[in-house]
Scaffold this active site. Sequence first.
Site, PDB file in Angstrom:
ATOM      1  N   SER A 105       0.792  -1.231   0.000  1.00 10.92           N
ATOM      2  CA  SER A 105       0.000   0.000   0.000  1.00 10.92           C
ATOM      3  C   SER A 105       0.823   1.278   0.000  1.00 10.92           C
ATOM      4  O   SER A 105       0.256   2.368  -0.129  1.00 10.92           O
ATOM      5  CB  SER A 105      -0.959   0.000   1.193  1.00 10.92           C
ATOM      6  OG  SER A 105      -2.027  -0.883   0.953  1.00 10.92           O
ATOM      7  N   LYS A 108       0.051   3.474  -2.824  1.00 12.61           N
ATOM      8  CA  LYS A 108      -0.989   4.504  -2.798  1.00 12.61           C
ATOM      9  C   LYS A 108      -0.403   5.914  -2.816  1.00 12.61           C
ATOM     10  O   LYS A 108      -1.054   6.853  -3.279  1.00 12.61           O
ATOM     11  CB  LYS A 108      -1.886   4.304  -1.572  1.00 12.61           C
ATOM     12  CG  LYS A 108      -2.733   3.026  -1.598  1.00 12.61           C
ATOM     13  CD  LYS A 108      -3.520   2.853  -0.305  1.00 12.61           C
ATOM     14  CE  LYS A 108      -4.536   1.736  -0.400  1.00 12.61           C
ATOM     15  NZ  LYS A 108      -3.939   0.389  -0.492  1.00 12.61           N
ATOM     16  N   GLN A 161     -11.410  -4.475   1.150  1.00 11.37           N
ATOM     17  CA  GLN A 161     -11.123  -5.240  -0.062  1.00 11.37           C
ATOM     18  C   GLN A 161     -12.396  -5.432  -0.878  1.00 11.37           C
ATOM     19  O   GLN A 161     -13.508  -5.325  -0.346  1.00 11.37           O
ATOM     20  CB  GLN A 161     -10.555  -6.633   0.287  1.00 11.37           C
ATOM     21  CG  GLN A 161      -9.363  -6.637   1.206  1.00 11.37           C
ATOM     22  CD  GLN A 161      -8.074  -6.205   0.536  1.00 11.37           C
ATOM     23  OE1 GLN A 161      -8.072  -5.757  -0.611  1.00 11.37           O
ATOM     24  NE2 GLN A 161      -6.962  -6.331   1.241  1.00 11.37           N
ATOM     25  N   TYR A 191     -10.446   2.713   5.791  1.00 11.26           N
ATOM     26  CA  TYR A 191      -9.330   2.406   4.886  1.00 11.26           C
ATOM     27  C   TYR A 191      -9.781   1.384   3.850  1.00 11.26           C
ATOM     28  O   TYR A 191     -10.378   0.361   4.189  1.00 11.26           O
ATOM     29  CB  TYR A 191      -8.160   1.865   5.702  1.00 11.26           C
ATOM     30  CG  TYR A 191      -6.888   1.705   4.921  1.00 11.26           C
ATOM     31  CD1 TYR A 191      -6.144   2.816   4.532  1.00 11.26           C
ATOM     32  CD2 TYR A 191      -6.402   0.446   4.587  1.00 11.26           C
ATOM     33  CE1 TYR A 191      -4.966   2.677   3.828  1.00 11.26           C
ATOM     34  CE2 TYR A 191      -5.227   0.290   3.879  1.00 11.26           C
ATOM     35  CZ  TYR A 191      -4.504   1.404   3.506  1.00 11.26           C
ATOM     36  OH  TYR A 191      -3.339   1.264   2.804  1.00 11.26           O
ATOM     37  N   ASN A 193      -8.974  -0.378  -0.220  1.00  4.82           N
ATOM     38  CA  ASN A 193      -8.333  -0.526  -1.529  1.00  4.82           C
ATOM     39  C   ASN A 193      -9.271  -0.139  -2.673  1.00  4.82           C
ATOM     40  O   ASN A 193      -8.840   0.530  -3.617  1.00  4.82           O
ATOM     41  CB  ASN A 193      -7.831  -1.958  -1.708  1.00  4.82           C
ATOM     42  CG  ASN A 193      -6.552  -2.214  -0.936  1.00  4.82           C
ATOM     43  OD1 ASN A 193      -5.780  -1.309  -0.662  1.00  4.82           O
ATOM     44  ND2 ASN A 193      -6.325  -3.459  -0.567  1.00  4.82           N
ATOM     45  N   GLU A 313      -0.040   9.865   5.561  1.00  9.38           N
ATOM     46  CA  GLU A 313      -0.677  10.138   6.850  1.00  9.38           C
ATOM     47  C   GLU A 313       0.293  10.989   7.673  1.00  9.38           C
ATOM     48  O   GLU A 313       1.499  10.749   7.653  1.00  9.38           O
ATOM     49  CB  GLU A 313      -0.999   8.814   7.552  1.00  9.38           C
ATOM     50  CG  GLU A 313      -1.991   7.980   6.737  1.00  9.38           C
ATOM     51  CD  GLU A 313      -1.982   6.504   7.110  1.00  9.38           C
ATOM     52  OE1 GLU A 313      -1.400   6.146   8.165  1.00  9.38           O
ATOM     53  OE2 GLU A 313      -2.554   5.709   6.344  1.00  9.38           O
ATOM     54  N   LYS A 356       3.756   6.070   5.623  1.00 11.71           N
ATOM     55  CA  LYS A 356       2.814   5.108   5.038  1.00 11.71           C
ATOM     56  C   LYS A 356       3.399   3.721   5.178  1.00 11.71           C
ATOM     57  O   LYS A 356       4.591   3.502   4.931  1.00 11.71           O
ATOM     58  CB  LYS A 356       2.565   5.414   3.548  1.00 11.71           C
ATOM     59  CG  LYS A 356       1.485   4.528   2.918  1.00 11.71           C
ATOM     60  CD  LYS A 356       0.115   4.911   3.417  1.00 11.71           C
ATOM     61  CE  LYS A 356      -0.976   3.967   2.899  1.00 11.71           C
ATOM     62  NZ  LYS A 356      -0.990   2.678   3.649  1.00 11.71           N
ATOM     63  N   SER A 359       1.859  -3.646   2.785  1.00 12.60           N
ATOM     64  CA  SER A 359       2.087  -5.086   2.919  1.00 12.60           C
ATOM     65  C   SER A 359       1.410  -5.834   1.779  1.00 12.60           C
ATOM     66  O   SER A 359       0.352  -5.419   1.293  1.00 12.60           O
ATOM     67  CB  SER A 359       1.512  -5.624   4.235  1.00 12.60           C
ATOM     68  OG  SER A 359       2.065  -4.984   5.356  1.00 12.60           O
TER      69      SER A 359
END
Length: 405
Positions: A105, A108, A161, A191, A193, A313, A356, A359
């Site tokens: 991630s 992102k 997801q 949060y 995806n 973040e 950030k 994984s």
Amino acid sequence: MAARPHHRHEPRRKRALSARRKLTLVALVLSGLSSGPPPAAAEASSAQIAEAVERAYRPLLKEYDVPGLAVAVTRDGQSAVFTFGLADREVQRPVTRDTLFEIGSVSKTFTATLAAYARALGRLSLEDAPGRFLPSLRGSALDRVSLLELGTYTAGGLPLQFPDGVAEEAAMIAWFRDWQPSAPPGTQRRYSNPSLGLFGAAAAAALGGNFTDLMETRLFPKLGFRNTFIRIPEAEMDRYAWGYGKGDRPIRVNPGVLDAEAYGVKSSAADMIRFVEANLDPGRLDPPLRQAVEGTHVGYFRVGAMVQGLGWEQYPYPVSLERLQAGHAPAMTLEAQPAARLDPPQVPSGPTLFNKTGSTNGFGAYVAFVPDKRIGLVMLANRAVPIPARIAAAHAVLEVLAEAP
């Protein structure tokens, strides 16, 4: 799990440099000198940083059975890459500064940069609905959500997801069209995806291209990358590490809808520290890209102790280890959290840490930097090291980076 191709075994490499010799070389890199002995103070400071990296990261290999790690640090415009262990246990291939890891991630942050780049070029507004660029979503509940809300996980309840049955584009579009919010847009962060993936897809459509092509032929070259891909060319596959998951089996990421946008980047420590340095000093980039990178540093929602921007973040710096770990607790990933929109959006007015995690099933990554201190760190591993351990190691090294003379 990706099928493992046959590899010919490589010849045994020469014995590794001694720890003392490695520290001396790192001191030279961090001191910025290409020849001649470094000043004593600079060499001592660089050795202190190298020792901090060794002390923080070496134990992770044993404690979590991590095959290999690459850690890169930067301070005052000088960087160094430290490598530990193996990229591939079967052929005993060591990790190098150019080993390719799945960054999960952390991808992102690149998606956010591409969207901010499209905004800098006048191709989109963050207040646009995704249906402006993706006609198949017009008239759906998502057409009442802004790109900003997609890019900050505040669309109103998009899940972490996609459901298991959503494995190709037509099913994805149907699922997005059927989705209904569980909360008003802009009131909670969940949060997701799918949320960030759709944000990236809309940005690519605004730029008139394919997301992967735009990243690999436009954004990555502009950032000066040499070893960063979404689709790894066959000629580069020998540098692609194997991840290790349950049962210690070698594994690589499986394809999925909007995977490139949400978690699909593979990169090296050498390239990732270039990305950190671009964020520390955007002024050296061309004007649209500089504006894009600076745009990802703006905060839009306060979520507990954390401020959510596009990709990154944020925390006021210095930040305690406990506060930083709390911001990455499972509840922050798995549960909806109240979000307060910052009006106007927040441009950091004091020292701020941007970070950030990322994984995949076989890899773990963490990136953190503090522009006011001109320091930053990247960790890439071919096992998903627990996030609290990643953050604790990084926090310890960042403190040394900030305080070393």
